[in-house]
Design a protein around this motif. Sequence first.
Motif, PDB file in Angstrom:
ATOM      1  N   SER A 167      69.282 -43.170 112.250  1.00 43.75           N
ATOM      2  CA  SER A 167      70.355 -42.203 112.493  1.00 43.75           C
ATOM      3  C   SER A 167      70.029 -41.244 113.632  1.00 43.75           C
ATOM      4  O   SER A 167      70.942 -40.682 114.251  1.00 43.75           O
ATOM      5  N   LEU A 168      68.723 -41.054 113.938  1.00 47.31           N
ATOM      6  CA  LEU A 168      68.364 -40.143 115.035  1.00 47.31           C
ATOM      7  C   LEU A 168      68.903 -40.640 116.366  1.00 47.31           C
ATOM      8  O   LEU A 168      69.031 -39.861 117.320  1.00 47.31           O
ATOM      9  N   SER A 169      69.218 -41.918 116.447  1.00 49.43           N
ATOM     10  CA  SER A 169      69.787 -42.468 117.680  1.00 49.43           C
ATOM     11  C   SER A 169      71.167 -41.889 117.970  1.00 49.43           C
ATOM     12  O   SER A 169      71.671 -42.011 119.098  1.00 49.43           O
ATOM     13  N   ARG A 170      71.777 -41.264 116.966  1.00 54.33           N
ATOM     14  CA  ARG A 170      73.107 -40.672 117.164  1.00 54.33           C
ATOM     15  C   ARG A 170      73.054 -39.312 117.848  1.00 54.33           C
ATOM     16  O   ARG A 170      74.097 -38.741 118.180  1.00 54.33           O
ATOM     17  N   LEU A 171      71.841 -38.780 118.047  1.00 52.29           N
ATOM     18  CA  LEU A 171      71.714 -37.461 118.686  1.00 52.29           C
ATOM     19  C   LEU A 171      71.887 -37.625 120.196  1.00 52.29           C
ATOM     20  O   LEU A 171      70.924 -37.724 120.958  1.00 52.29           O
ATOM     21  N   GLU A 172      73.125 -37.618 120.628  1.00 49.32           N
ATOM     22  CA  GLU A 172      73.453 -37.940 122.011  1.00 49.32           C
ATOM     23  C   GLU A 172      72.958 -36.900 123.015  1.00 49.32           C
ATOM     24  O   GLU A 172      72.777 -37.206 124.187  1.00 49.32           O
ATOM     25  N   ARG A 173      72.711 -35.665 122.558  1.00 46.33           N
ATOM     26  CA  ARG A 173      72.276 -34.611 123.473  1.00 46.33           C
ATOM     27  C   ARG A 173      70.756 -34.493 123.555  1.00 46.33           C
ATOM     28  O   ARG A 173      70.245 -33.668 124.308  1.00 46.33           O
ATOM     29  N   LEU A 174      70.045 -35.302 122.782  1.00 51.29           N
ATOM     30  CA  LEU A 174      68.597 -35.162 122.674  1.00 51.29           C
ATOM     31  C   LEU A 174      67.912 -35.550 123.988  1.00 51.29           C
ATOM     32  O   LEU A 174      68.063 -36.669 124.480  1.00 51.29           O
ATOM     33  N   LYS A 175      67.148 -34.612 124.536  1.00 51.05           N
ATOM     34  CA  LYS A 175      66.412 -34.824 125.784  1.00 51.05           C
ATOM     35  C   LYS A 175      64.910 -34.855 125.566  1.00 51.05           C
ATOM     36  O   LYS A 175      64.175 -35.459 126.349  1.00 51.05           O
ATOM     37  N   THR A 176      64.433 -34.185 124.524  1.00 49.05           N
ATOM     38  CA  THR A 176      63.005 -34.125 124.223  1.00 49.05           C
ATOM     39  C   THR A 176      62.786 -34.541 122.781  1.00 49.05           C
ATOM     40  O   THR A 176      63.400 -33.989 121.872  1.00 49.05           O
ATOM     41  N   ASP A 185      55.535 -45.209 110.237  1.00 49.50           N
ATOM     42  CA  ASP A 185      55.302 -46.643 110.370  1.00 49.50           C
ATOM     43  C   ASP A 185      56.629 -47.375 110.528  1.00 49.50           C
ATOM     44  O   ASP A 185      57.700 -46.787 110.492  1.00 49.50           O
ATOM     45  N   GLY A 186      56.527 -48.688 110.730  1.00 50.04           N
ATOM     46  CA  GLY A 186      57.725 -49.493 110.887  1.00 50.04           C
ATOM     47  C   GLY A 186      58.196 -49.546 112.336  1.00 50.04           C
ATOM     48  O   GLY A 186      57.536 -49.048 113.256  1.00 50.04           O
ATOM     49  N   GLN A 187      59.335 -50.146 112.517  1.00 51.16           N
ATOM     50  CA  GLN A 187      59.871 -50.333 113.863  1.00 51.16           C
ATOM     51  C   GLN A 187      60.527 -49.053 114.383  1.00 51.16           C
ATOM     52  O   GLN A 187      61.271 -48.387 113.663  1.00 51.16           O
ATOM     53  N   ILE A 188      60.228 -48.742 115.633  1.00 51.78           N
ATOM     54  CA  ILE A 188      60.899 -47.630 116.299  1.00 51.78           C
ATOM     55  C   ILE A 188      62.350 -48.040 116.547  1.00 51.78           C
ATOM     56  O   ILE A 188      62.599 -49.137 117.083  1.00 51.78           O
ATOM     57  N   PRO A 189      63.329 -47.246 116.146  1.00 48.24           N
ATOM     58  CA  PRO A 189      64.725 -47.599 116.425  1.00 48.24           C
ATOM     59  C   PRO A 189      64.902 -47.938 117.904  1.00 48.24           C
ATOM     60  O   PRO A 189      64.481 -47.161 118.777  1.00 48.24           O
ATOM     61  N   PRO A 190      65.467 -49.106 118.228  1.00 47.32           N
ATOM     62  CA  PRO A 190      65.517 -49.580 119.612  1.00 47.32           C
ATOM     63  C   PRO A 190      66.087 -48.587 120.615  1.00 47.32           C
ATOM     64  O   PRO A 190      65.572 -48.459 121.729  1.00 47.32           O
ATOM     65  N   GLN A 191      67.143 -47.865 120.226  1.00 49.77           N
ATOM     66  CA  GLN A 191      67.745 -46.931 121.180  1.00 49.77           C
ATOM     67  C   GLN A 191      66.794 -45.787 121.503  1.00 49.77           C
ATOM     68  O   GLN A 191      66.701 -45.348 122.650  1.00 49.77           O
ATOM     69  N   LEU A 192      66.052 -45.304 120.489  1.00 43.78           N
ATOM     70  CA  LEU A 192      65.070 -44.248 120.739  1.00 43.78           C
ATOM     71  C   LEU A 192      63.930 -44.792 121.600  1.00 43.78           C
ATOM     72  O   LEU A 192      63.442 -44.118 122.515  1.00 43.78           O
ATOM     73  N   GLY A 206      50.947 -47.087 112.614  1.00 42.41           N
ATOM     74  CA  GLY A 206      51.823 -48.008 111.901  1.00 42.41           C
ATOM     75  C   GLY A 206      53.130 -48.315 112.603  1.00 42.41           C
ATOM     76  O   GLY A 206      53.894 -49.162 112.138  1.00 42.41           O
ATOM     77  N   LEU A 207      53.400 -47.646 113.711  1.00 39.98           N
ATOM     78  CA  LEU A 207      54.656 -47.885 114.424  1.00 39.98           C
ATOM     79  C   LEU A 207      54.551 -49.135 115.288  1.00 39.98           C
ATOM     80  O   LEU A 207      53.496 -49.459 115.828  1.00 39.98           O
ATOM     81  N   CYS A 208      55.676 -49.805 115.451  1.00 33.74           N
ATOM     82  CA  CYS A 208      55.713 -50.972 116.319  1.00 33.74           C
ATOM     83  C   CYS A 208      57.028 -50.987 117.087  1.00 33.74           C
ATOM     84  O   CYS A 208      57.974 -50.267 116.766  1.00 33.74           O
ATOM     85  N   GLY A 209      57.056 -51.813 118.115  1.00 28.21           N
ATOM     86  CA  GLY A 209      58.255 -51.914 118.940  1.00 28.21           C
ATOM     87  C   GLY A 209      58.139 -51.098 120.211  1.00 28.21           C
ATOM     88  O   GLY A 209      57.164 -50.373 120.438  1.00 28.21           O
ATOM     89  N   ARG A 210      59.119 -51.228 121.034  1.00 26.41           N
ATOM     90  CA  ARG A 210      59.173 -50.484 122.288  1.00 26.41           C
ATOM     91  C   ARG A 210      59.255 -48.998 122.003  1.00 26.41           C
ATOM     92  O   ARG A 210      59.993 -48.612 121.091  1.00 26.41           O
ATOM     93  N   PRO A 211      58.494 -48.159 122.724  1.00 25.68           N
ATOM     94  CA  PRO A 211      57.656 -48.427 123.889  1.00 25.68           C
ATOM     95  C   PRO A 211      56.155 -48.507 123.573  1.00 25.68           C
ATOM     96  O   PRO A 211      55.363 -48.535 124.497  1.00 25.68           O
ATOM     97  N   VAL A 212      55.752 -48.503 122.297  1.00 25.18           N
ATOM     98  CA  VAL A 212      54.331 -48.597 121.983  1.00 25.18           C
ATOM     99  C   VAL A 212      53.860 -50.040 122.168  1.00 25.18           C
ATOM    100  O   VAL A 212      54.658 -50.977 122.122  1.00 25.18           O
ATOM    101  N   SER A 213      52.584 -50.206 122.368  1.00 28.76           N
ATOM    102  CA  SER A 213      52.036 -51.540 122.642  1.00 28.76           C
ATOM    103  C   SER A 213      51.739 -52.281 121.348  1.00 28.76           C
ATOM    104  O   SER A 213      50.603 -52.633 121.047  1.00 28.76           O
ATOM    105  N   SER A 214      52.760 -52.496 120.546  1.00 26.71           N
ATOM    106  CA  SER A 214      52.600 -53.199 119.280  1.00 26.71           C
ATOM    107  C   SER A 214      53.908 -53.893 118.946  1.00 26.71           C
ATOM    108  O   SER A 214      54.976 -53.277 119.014  1.00 26.71           O
TER     109      SER A 214
END
Length: 219
Positions: A167-176, A185-192, A206-214
Amino acid sequence: MSPLLLLLLALALPLALATPGSASGVQEDDVRCLRGVKSGLKDPDGRLSSWTFGNTSSGAVCDFPGITCWNPQESRVLGLSLAGFGVQGTVPSALKYCRSTNILDLSKNALEGPIPPALCDWLPYLVVLDLSGNRFSGPLPSELANCRYLNSLKLSHNNFSGQIPASLSRLERLKTLDLSENRLDGQIPPQLGATFPKESFSGNPGLCGRPVSSYCGRD
């Protein structure tokens, strides 16, 4: 009507809509908020000792350390910044009375417990939320997405666990965004992952997915 008066009315209207009720009611709520914040936190260094409420004149709380107001003439809290105050405890529920606040900085303290899922209902106009450098734990509430004006979200150097809410991907104004140095842990939401650099997620093995090297699952 003069152009200057029209401009002043245009600037004043969003503030009036943001906090319904009379000006005196808003100020009373904000004072109630600060009373509750002070009583709800342990303050071993005495940094909140100057928060006294004997002066009932408008704007008196605006001189409190860590408090900024919309203007010096009224007790309408714009920012509550207690970074490095050494306070202890959990996020005070009295924040719900500081409804106009758009900056909440509780970083570099000894606060613990979870982020209240209702935080964005209490403070719906938050632009900056900084809880970094504490002892917070538990999952990141998906309800943080209800802080739809958030520009900066810093939760690093805590003990948060579980997955990053999609749901954090819905924060359209988020810059930082800084979620580093937790136990997520788990997969980083693709949009984030496509929007923020790996530094936003580092220190969470425990995180995986873009942009971490896992990679998540099988390569």
